[in-house]
Design a protein around this motif. Sequence first.
Motif, short mmCIF file in Angstrom:
data_model
loop_
_atom_site.label_atom_id
_atom_site.label_comp_id
_atom_site.label_asym_id
_atom_site.label_seq_id
_atom_site.Cartn_x
_atom_site.Cartn_y
_atom_site.Cartn_z
N GLU A 1 -61.12 -22.67 54.12
CA GLU A 1 -62.02 -22.17 55.08
C GLU A 1 -63.41 -22.80 54.89
OE1 GLU A 1 -60.94 -19.99 58.53
OE2 GLU A 1 -60.18 -21.90 58.09
N THR A 2 -63.72 -22.58 53.79
CA THR A 2 -65.02 -23.11 53.54
C THR A 2 -65.17 -24.78 53.21
OG1 THR A 2 -65.34 -20.98 52.09
CG2 THR A 2 -66.89 -22.66 51.77
N TRP A 3 -64.25 -25.25 52.81
CA TRP A 3 -63.99 -26.61 52.67
C TRP A 3 -64.33 -27.28 54.28
CZ3 TRP A 3 -63.69 -30.58 48.92
CH2 TRP A 3 -63.29 -31.73 49.46
N ALA A 4 -63.46 -26.63 55.08
CA ALA A 4 -63.39 -27.18 56.20
C ALA A 4 -64.72 -27.03 56.96
CB ALA A 4 -62.28 -26.40 57.22
N HIS A 5 -65.52 -26.04 56.78
CA HIS A 5 -66.76 -25.70 57.28
C HIS A 5 -67.63 -26.83 56.80
CE1 HIS A 5 -68.85 -22.64 59.91
NE2 HIS A 5 -69.89 -22.99 59.10
N TYR A 6 -67.68 -27.12 55.36
CA TYR A 6 -68.90 -27.97 54.87
C TYR A 6 -68.55 -29.29 55.58
CZ TYR A 6 -70.75 -31.16 51.55
OH TYR A 6 -71.49 -32.18 50.93
N PRO B 1 -75.33 -15.08 52.41
CA PRO B 1 -75.77 -15.75 51.23
C PRO B 1 -74.50 -15.81 50.26
CG PRO B 1 -77.29 -13.73 51.82
CD PRO B 1 -76.29 -13.55 52.92
N ALA B 2 -73.52 -15.15 50.19
CA ALA B 2 -72.44 -15.37 49.62
C ALA B 2 -71.52 -16.71 49.96
CB ALA B 2 -71.36 -14.12 49.50
N VAL B 3 -71.66 -16.71 51.33
CA VAL B 3 -70.79 -17.96 51.85
C VAL B 3 -71.61 -19.11 51.39
CG1 VAL B 3 -70.15 -18.96 54.07
CG2 VAL B 3 -69.99 -16.62 53.68
N VAL B 4 -73.14 -19.02 51.50
CA VAL B 4 -73.89 -20.36 51.40
C VAL B 4 -73.61 -20.57 49.90
CG1 VAL B 4 -76.22 -21.07 50.99
CG2 VAL B 4 -75.52 -19.77 53.16
N GLU B 5 -73.40 -19.90 48.89
CA GLU B 5 -72.99 -20.07 47.60
C GLU B 5 -71.66 -20.75 47.47
OE1 GLU B 5 -75.39 -20.25 45.37
OE2 GLU B 5 -76.61 -19.74 46.79
N LYS B 6 -70.94 -20.29 48.20
CA LYS B 6 -69.39 -20.98 48.37
C LYS B 6 -69.54 -22.46 48.56
CE LYS B 6 -66.81 -16.75 48.71
NZ LYS B 6 -66.07 -15.91 49.72
N LEU B 7 -70.34 -22.56 49.58
CA LEU B 7 -70.41 -24.00 50.47
C LEU B 7 -71.26 -24.80 49.38
CD1 LEU B 7 -71.82 -23.04 53.96
CD2 LEU B 7 -69.60 -24.35 53.42
N GLN C 1 -67.71 -10.35 56.81
CA GLN C 1 -68.60 -11.31 57.45
C GLN C 1 -69.74 -11.32 56.22
OE1 GLN C 1 -69.67 -9.82 61.44
NE2 GLN C 1 -69.02 -11.97 62.04
N SER C 2 -69.93 -10.49 55.36
CA SER C 2 -71.01 -10.51 54.39
C SER C 2 -70.57 -11.30 53.23
CB SER C 2 -71.30 -9.09 53.91
OG SER C 2 -70.14 -8.57 53.27
N ARG C 3 -69.12 -11.51 53.12
CA ARG C 3 -68.54 -12.23 52.06
C ARG C 3 -67.89 -13.69 52.42
NH1 ARG C 3 -64.80 -8.68 49.17
NH2 ARG C 3 -64.87 -7.41 51.29
N TYR C 4 -67.50 -13.93 53.72
CA TYR C 4 -66.39 -14.95 54.17
C TYR C 4 -66.87 -15.62 55.29
CZ TYR C 4 -63.35 -12.33 50.91
OH TYR C 4 -62.77 -11.62 49.86
N PHE D 1 -64.86 -17.46 44.70
CA PHE D 1 -63.63 -17.34 45.63
C PHE D 1 -62.55 -16.23 45.17
CE2 PHE D 1 -65.57 -21.46 46.35
CZ PHE D 1 -65.44 -21.61 47.68
N GLY D 2 -62.47 -15.84 43.98
CA GLY D 2 -61.65 -14.87 43.40
C GLY D 2 -60.55 -15.63 42.61
N ASP D 3 -59.39 -14.75 42.20
CA ASP D 3 -58.19 -15.32 41.73
C ASP D 3 -57.23 -15.67 42.41
OD1 ASP D 3 -56.31 -15.61 39.65
OD2 ASP D 3 -56.10 -13.44 39.17
N GLU D 4 -57.02 -17.21 42.33
CA GLU D 4 -56.06 -17.77 43.14
C GLU D 4 -54.75 -17.36 42.59
OE1 GLU D 4 -55.94 -20.47 39.56
OE2 GLU D 4 -57.63 -19.08 40.75
N THR D 5 -54.34 -16.78 41.51
CA THR D 5 -52.99 -16.69 40.90
C THR D 5 -52.55 -15.32 41.76
OG1 THR D 5 -53.97 -15.25 39.07
CG2 THR D 5 -53.62 -17.66 38.88
N ARG D 6 -53.23 -14.53 42.46
CA ARG D 6 -52.71 -13.41 43.23
C ARG D 6 -51.65 -13.90 44.18
NH1 ARG D 6 -56.11 -10.83 48.18
NH2 ARG D 6 -54.81 -9.40 49.10
N ASP D 7 -50.36 -13.01 44.10
CA ASP D 7 -49.42 -13.35 44.90
C ASP D 7 -49.75 -13.65 46.51
OD1 ASP D 7 -47.18 -12.62 46.79
OD2 ASP D 7 -46.29 -12.86 44.97
N TYR D 8 -49.51 -15.04 46.85
CA TYR D 8 -50.09 -15.54 47.99
C TYR D 8 -49.45 -14.97 49.26
CZ TYR D 8 -51.05 -19.23 51.66
OH TYR D 8 -51.48 -19.77 52.66
N ARG D 9 -48.00 -15.03 49.07
CA ARG D 9 -47.13 -14.49 50.16
C ARG D 9 -47.56 -12.89 50.51
NH1 ARG D 9 -46.59 -15.99 54.49
NH2 ARG D 9 -46.11 -17.92 53.73
#
Length: 353
Positions: A258-263, A337-343, A240-243, A216-224
Amino acid sequence: MKLFHCGRCANLLYFENSRCTHCGADLGFAPDVMDLLAIEPEGDNTWATVARGDLYRLCDNYQNQRACNWLIPNTDPHTFCVACRLNRTIPDLSIEKNNDLWRRLEKEKRRLVYSVLRLGLPCEPRNEDQLGLAFDFLADQPAMFDEREKVTTGHANGVITINIAEADPVERERMRNQMAEPYRTVLGHFRHESGHYYWDLLVRSSPWLGKFRDLFGDETRDYRQALDQHYQYGPPSDWQSRYISAYASSHAWEDWAETWAHYLHMVDTLETAWQLGLRVNTLQLEETNGESGPAFDPCQTGDFDALIRHWLPLTLALNSLNRSMGHDDAYPFVLAPAVVEKLRLVHQIAHGR
């Protein structure tokens, strides 16, 4: 969602029913047995199940507001059911419109709680557990001209805030078009915001954090700053190829939510199809108790690949049915495929905590 039948006449029921439309039996959902039960009054808000005589009480929001259809075991001292006990703030119900919108929110919230209970995830009220969950259902004040003061739907420190305007179909459609979101539903909001809560609970300080960052990446990146950039410049051209959605590309936390909700969308829809005995010819079905059908409970299986094998043909069938009726696709998503792995990681965390 499971299928439910009246304990008196065996009529098929909806999850939201409080009375059987065939025989008139009173009904209540009992989360301790995850079933919608036919009940009979015993007096003093004590009800006995028709089938076994087990004793329950009506949730206070069932008995007094008719905004809930859940039961409380008679030995439980609480006056609210496990779903309504999650409420920290509700809108002013003396305003008729607020009452209607709150009821719609409660209906979808109970679907979220049902899924959470089926998956065996923790779901304790925040006023009883410092790591628990709470809901604030808030309304914008009349004649409010300062956009910064409007109620923002979101999550912070275990509290999910929902602007009750989201339950207004006209307002939600306006926001759907404004935000360019092809799939914006009340239940989707609940599932998305619950994703932020469960990230804090299950991922933040867990051994899963490294794997999360890999996908998913680095969650410490400035959110705002990340959100401002997303709203100013939009998603990357290859999102669409990654998210799973354009919004998921804004920040690792939003990608997870978003991925959690989709699951949860997947598991609940697959359970409904499984319970209904739906068959799609392209499914690789197994024999179960002499009947041809998916040989697994979508909420309990540890086999994520089986979920995907059943999910993709089912979505094709859903979209085909909608197109036959002249509607847009019921499932406007592409699972790269990248989304499937996140799911897959969401599945592993939900089942391997």
